[in-house]
Design a protein around this motif. Sequence first.
Motif, PDB file in Angstrom:
ATOM      1  N   SER A   6       0.823  -1.219   0.000  1.00  0.00           N
ATOM      2  CA  SER A   6       0.000   0.000   0.000  1.00  0.00           C
ATOM      3  C   SER A   6       0.857   1.269   0.000  1.00  0.00           C
ATOM      4  CB  SER A   6      -0.936  -0.010   1.199  1.00  0.00           C
ATOM      5  OG  SER A   6      -0.191  -0.104   2.394  1.00  0.00           O
ATOM      6  N   TYR A   7       1.942   1.273  -0.768  1.00  0.00           N
ATOM      7  CA  TYR A   7       2.849   2.419  -0.790  1.00  0.00           C
ATOM      8  C   TYR A   7       2.148   3.717  -1.185  1.00  0.00           C
ATOM      9  CZ  TYR A   7       6.477  -1.194  -0.816  1.00  0.00           C
ATOM     10  OH  TYR A   7       7.257  -2.268  -0.520  1.00  0.00           O
ATOM     11  N   TYR A   8       1.357   3.667  -2.265  1.00  0.00           N
ATOM     12  CA  TYR A   8       0.679   4.883  -2.731  1.00  0.00           C
ATOM     13  C   TYR A   8      -0.264   5.402  -1.660  1.00  0.00           C
ATOM     14  CZ  TYR A   8      -1.753   8.217  -5.672  1.00  0.00           C
ATOM     15  OH  TYR A   8      -2.267   9.379  -6.192  1.00  0.00           O
ATOM     16  N   GLU A  10      -0.221   4.923   1.553  1.00  0.00           N
ATOM     17  CA  GLU A  10       0.519   5.418   2.710  1.00  0.00           C
ATOM     18  C   GLU A  10       1.127   6.797   2.454  1.00  0.00           C
ATOM     19  OE1 GLU A  10       3.347   2.342   3.554  1.00  0.00           O
ATOM     20  OE2 GLU A  10       1.768   0.917   4.083  1.00  0.00           O
ATOM     21  N   LYS A  11       1.596   7.018   1.225  1.00  0.00           N
ATOM     22  CA  LYS A  11       2.269   8.279   0.908  1.00  0.00           C
ATOM     23  C   LYS A  11       1.289   9.396   0.516  1.00  0.00           C
ATOM     24  CE  LYS A  11       6.143  10.137  -1.658  1.00  0.00           C
ATOM     25  NZ  LYS A  11       7.275   9.864  -2.521  1.00  0.00           N
ATOM     26  N   ARG A  12       0.248   9.048  -0.262  1.00  0.00           N
ATOM     27  CA  ARG A  12      -0.618  10.079  -0.834  1.00  0.00           C
ATOM     28  C   ARG A  12      -2.086   9.968  -0.443  1.00  0.00           C
ATOM     29  NH1 ARG A  12       2.916   9.317  -5.682  1.00  0.00           N
ATOM     30  NH2 ARG A  12       4.205  11.172  -5.680  1.00  0.00           N
TER      31      ARG A  12
END
Length: 70
Positions: A6-8, A10-12
């Motif tokens: 879930s990188y996106y 978490e970041k955006r």
Amino acid sequence: ALGGPSYYLEKRGPARMRHRHFAFPISEKERVVWFDCYDKALENFPFEHEDKIDFLYFLDGFSKWMVNRL
């Protein structure tokens, strides 16, 4: 939704795909064209048959959700 990290998110935050595409008229006709293009593009990837079917099932539902015009 597809099981990856879930990188996106978490970041955006949430991608808000429907909101981001609302400025573009998407009817059933455009949805089918998009879906067919995606299906053809997947021919270039070494998916297992069942995985491709599952992914296309996801894309079918997703593309129906993106329709914003009659």
